[in-house]
Design an enzyme around this catalytic site. Structure first.
Site, PDB file in Angstrom:
ATOM      1  N   CYS A 111       0.969  -1.509  -0.164  1.00 60.57           N
ATOM      2  CA  CYS A 111      -0.016  -0.296   0.392  1.00 60.57           C
ATOM      3  C   CYS A 111       0.736   1.178  -0.157  1.00 60.57           C
ATOM      4  CB  CYS A 111      -1.614  -0.052   1.172  1.00 60.57           C
ATOM      5  SG  CYS A 111      -1.984  -1.438   0.719  1.00 60.57           S
ATOM      6  N   HIS A 253      -3.349   7.996   1.820  1.00 55.38           N
ATOM      7  CA  HIS A 253      -3.519   6.453   1.773  1.00 55.38           C
ATOM      8  C   HIS A 253      -5.151   5.954   2.331  1.00 55.38           C
ATOM      9  CE1 HIS A 253      -3.817   2.134   0.818  1.00 55.38           C
ATOM     10  NE2 HIS A 253      -3.555   2.159   1.726  1.00 55.38           N
ATOM     11  N   ASN A 283     -10.417   0.167  -0.605  1.00 55.51           N
ATOM     12  CA  ASN A 283      -8.762   0.387  -0.647  1.00 55.51           C
ATOM     13  C   ASN A 283      -7.946   0.018  -1.713  1.00 55.51           C
ATOM     14  OD1 ASN A 283      -5.485   0.021  -0.062  1.00 55.51           O
ATOM     15  ND2 ASN A 283      -6.317  -0.942   2.153  1.00 55.51           N
TER      16      ASN A 283
END
Length: 346
Positions: A111, A253, A283
């Protein structure tokens, strides 16, 4: 030193919308449970046959269109879900975009991938090895999720976000500020796919089927994410000679809404300053920040002249942050890609 300056922005999302109610049909969960713990209402998953390269190629084509060019000197693809374990996905993306022969490589920091990929692109430009770079974060996370794992299946999603970067000066709008990157390999097992790599293969021991899926120890990840995202954000501001009062928009993020809120509270950032799309797209790992920049620009919540603070956290463990002043740029977001078809900007 030459700076890397944002020149174009593009993004691609799959067609399939997966609702919380759909997941509740086969998982022990509910719309209320998912929203209260993640802030996610829907996410996008690819249809059968659509790969990470498909999403990356389309997002890249749209970023090139946004930049008004049809060729760059290098392509960087940040992804946790490459089309193949070997070779990298970036060379195929470059060729599909009509750029056979240029530098192309992948980056895997889960990520945090978009910021690590951005650092790679910045380095190519700063060293004089490229004047223009196409940096793409792309994921088809739905292909590595255990459909029975409530802790991951409700969170992760698919998409791609891309930036075109050009050589310029550090004072220009769009110039990427100092990048803060970090890692801690002692905690690698918090976010992992246990089987399929050389460690498991060389052991001679067969792995159970569930070990080929993505796994995450959510409670521990939450604590580390909040700490590392907050600390790296403050360090990035310090390296740029800035303070929190200089920040117009916070671009974290999109791990989940609780993490973004917790980091914002630590930094003293208001909800109005925070840019978010996790409720609609989930996500998207390495694609998250690029996709968020494209959508927020298209929707008008990001405007030219605003100073941005970006931060991320991912497997490895890895983390990072940077700052920039958003430039005058038009973002292009795609219609859904078709399997194996060259990108057609729409």
């Amino acid at each position: 030193m030459r700076a890397a300056v944002v020149k174009g922005v593009g993004a691609s999302l799959p067609q399939r919308v997966v609702t919380n109610d759909e997941l509740a049909g086969y998982l022990d969960t509910s719309d209320e449970w998912i929203r209260s713990r993640t802030g996610i209402g829907t996410r996008r998953w690819v249809d059968a046959g659509v790969s990470t390269a498909d999403l990356a190629t389309q997002a890249g084509a749209l970023a090139l269109r946004s930049a008004g060019i049809d060729r760059v000197d290098a392509v960087v693809v940040a992804t946790t879900t490459p089309d193949r374990l070997c070779p990298a996905t970036a060379p195929e993306v470059a060729t599909r975009l009509g750029m056979t022969g240029i530098s192309a490589h992948d980056v895997n920091a889960v990520c945090t991938g978009f910021l690590y990929g951005l650092a790679s692109a910045v380095g190519l430009i700063a060293a004089g090895n490229a004047d223009t770079v196409l940096m793409i974060g792309a994921e088809t996370f739905s292909t590595i999720l255990d459909p029975k794992d409530r802790g991951t299946a409700v969170i992760f999603a698919d998409g791609a976000g891309a930036l075109v970067l050009r050589a310029g000066e550090a004072h220009e709008p769009g110039a990427i500020g100092p990048l803060v990157l970090g890692s801690d390999g002692s905690l690698a097992d918090l976010i992992q796919i246990p089987a399929g790599g050389s460690r498991q293969r060389s052991s001679g021991v067969s792995a159970p089927p569930e070990d080929y899926f993505f796994k995450m120890r959510g409670r521990e990840v939450y604590r580390h994410a909040v700490e590392r995202m907050s600390a790296s954000a403050l360090e990035a501001l310090s390296r740029a000679g800035l303070t929190m009062s200089d920040v117009d928009k916070f671009v974290p993020h999109q791990a989940n809404q609780r993490i973004s809120v917790a980091v914002g509270m630590r930094l003293g950032i208001s909800a109005e300053q925070t840019v978010s799309n996790v409720e609609r797209v989930g996500n998207t790992a390495a694609a998250s920040i690029g996709l968020l920049l494209a959508e927020a620009t298209a929707e008008g919540s990001l405007r030219a002249g605003q100073r941005l603070l970006l931060t991320a956290f991912g497997g490895g463990l890895t983390w990072g942050a940077t700052t920039m002043v958003w430039p005058q740029v038009t973002a292009h977001i795609s219609s859904p890609p078709r399997p194996g078809v060259e990108a057609l900007a729409s």
